[in-house]
Design a protein around this motif. Structure first.
Motif, short mmCIF file in Angstrom:
data_model
loop_
_atom_site.label_atom_id
_atom_site.label_comp_id
_atom_site.label_asym_id
_atom_site.label_seq_id
_atom_site.Cartn_x
_atom_site.Cartn_y
_atom_site.Cartn_z
N ARG A 85 0.83 -1.20 0.00
CA ARG A 85 0.00 0.00 0.00
C ARG A 85 0.87 1.25 0.00
NH1 ARG A 85 -4.80 -1.54 4.32
NH2 ARG A 85 -4.04 0.39 5.27
N SER A 86 1.91 1.27 0.81
CA SER A 86 2.80 2.42 0.89
C SER A 86 3.57 2.61 -0.42
CB SER A 86 3.78 2.23 2.05
OG SER A 86 4.66 3.31 2.13
N GLU A 87 4.05 1.51 -1.01
CA GLU A 87 4.80 1.59 -2.26
C GLU A 87 3.99 2.30 -3.35
OE1 GLU A 87 6.65 -1.38 -5.72
OE2 GLU A 87 5.71 -2.25 -3.96
N VAL A 88 2.70 1.97 -3.43
CA VAL A 88 1.88 2.52 -4.50
C VAL A 88 1.21 3.83 -4.09
CG1 VAL A 88 -0.13 2.11 -5.98
CG2 VAL A 88 1.54 0.29 -5.57
N PHE A 89 0.50 3.83 -2.98
CA PHE A 89 -0.30 5.01 -2.63
C PHE A 89 0.53 6.19 -2.15
CE2 PHE A 89 -3.65 1.63 -1.61
CZ PHE A 89 -4.23 1.73 -2.86
N VAL A 90 1.64 5.94 -1.48
CA VAL A 90 2.46 7.03 -0.94
C VAL A 90 3.61 7.37 -1.89
CG1 VAL A 90 3.90 7.80 0.98
CG2 VAL A 90 1.85 6.44 1.43
N VAL A 91 4.41 6.37 -2.26
CA VAL A 91 5.61 6.64 -3.05
C VAL A 91 5.27 6.85 -4.52
CG1 VAL A 91 7.87 5.74 -3.76
CG2 VAL A 91 7.06 5.38 -1.42
N GLU A 92 4.64 5.86 -5.18
CA GLU A 92 4.37 5.96 -6.61
C GLU A 92 3.44 7.12 -6.93
OE1 GLU A 92 1.83 3.46 -9.83
OE2 GLU A 92 3.29 2.28 -8.71
N GLN A 93 2.38 7.28 -6.14
CA GLN A 93 1.41 8.34 -6.42
C GLN A 93 1.78 9.66 -5.74
OE1 GLN A 93 -2.51 6.70 -5.53
NE2 GLN A 93 -2.45 5.41 -7.34
N ASN A 94 2.92 9.67 -5.07
CA ASN A 94 3.44 10.88 -4.44
C ASN A 94 2.35 11.56 -3.60
OD1 ASN A 94 5.41 12.74 -3.79
ND2 ASN A 94 4.89 14.07 -5.51
N CYS A 95 1.75 10.78 -2.73
CA CYS A 95 0.60 11.25 -1.95
C CYS A 95 0.86 11.03 -0.47
CB CYS A 95 -0.64 10.48 -2.39
SG CYS A 95 -2.14 11.01 -1.58
N VAL A 96 1.00 12.12 0.23
CA VAL A 96 1.21 12.03 1.68
C VAL A 96 -0.17 11.97 2.33
CG1 VAL A 96 2.19 13.15 3.70
CG2 VAL A 96 3.37 13.30 1.50
N PHE A 97 -0.48 10.83 2.94
CA PHE A 97 -1.77 10.67 3.62
C PHE A 97 -1.64 9.64 4.72
CE2 PHE A 97 -1.85 6.94 1.09
CZ PHE A 97 -2.88 6.13 1.50
N GLN A 98 -2.59 9.63 5.62
CA GLN A 98 -2.59 8.69 6.74
C GLN A 98 -3.26 7.39 6.29
OE1 GLN A 98 -1.15 9.19 9.83
NE2 GLN A 98 -1.59 7.02 10.10
N ASP A 99 -2.47 6.43 5.85
CA ASP A 99 -3.00 5.16 5.35
C ASP A 99 -3.67 4.35 6.47
OD1 ASP A 99 -3.52 2.95 3.66
OD2 ASP A 99 -1.58 2.08 4.10
#
Length: 149
Positions: A25-39
């Motif tokens: 989830r972090s690899e795609v939603f945070v790093v790949e999509q460059n999205c800082v959010f509280q997963d």
């Protein structure tokens, strides 16, 4: 490519499974999509987790959310496939498993999801229909979609 899957309630996840799914989830939603959010949003503990493996490696994940936790309907969320397997049809396999397990675990009824708008065609091909207006979630345009049957 040998595909296998597991579906577990949060309390049934091993530490390694939890680590793997959070890493994906972090690899795609945070790093790949460059999205800082509280997963980690305190909903994982109430959900079931679908993990799709190719040759023993986690390549797809979704969480199945009971009705009343996020929406009035049951829901599928955090749908993700590893960049290494995109274009191989595993997103469809993952979603078909997710829909089937929603029915098995939660019974009949509509299934809702919040889709990133670029994926509208993908979810439409699985029977989901856009509902309402687009909205911004963590800097990415989304729209709610519902599958009635």
């Amino acid at each position: 490519m040998i595909l296998t899957h597991r579906v577990k309630a949060f309390q049934e996840l091993t530490l390694n499974e939890l680590y793997e799914l959070l890493k994906l989830r972090s690899e795609v939603f945070v790093v790949e999509q460059n999205c800082v959010f509280q997963d980690m949003d305190d909903k994982d503990q109430k959900c079931h987790h679908v993990m799709l493996y190719s040759d023993g490696v986690l390549v797809g994940y979704s969480r199945l959310v009971p009705a009343g936790v996020f929406y009035k309907e049951m829901a599928i969320g955090r749908v993700v496939t590893a960049p290494s397997v995109r274009g191989k049809g595993l997103g469809k396999v993952l979603m078909e498993l997710s829909i089937d397990y929603c029915r098995q675990l939660f019974g009949p009824g509509a299934i809702r999801l919040g889709a990133q708008t670029y994926a509208l065609g993908f979810y439409s091909s699985l029977g989901f229909v856009a509902e309402g207006d687009t909205y911004d979630e963590d800097g990415i345009e989304h729209i709610e979609m519902v599958r009635k049957n």
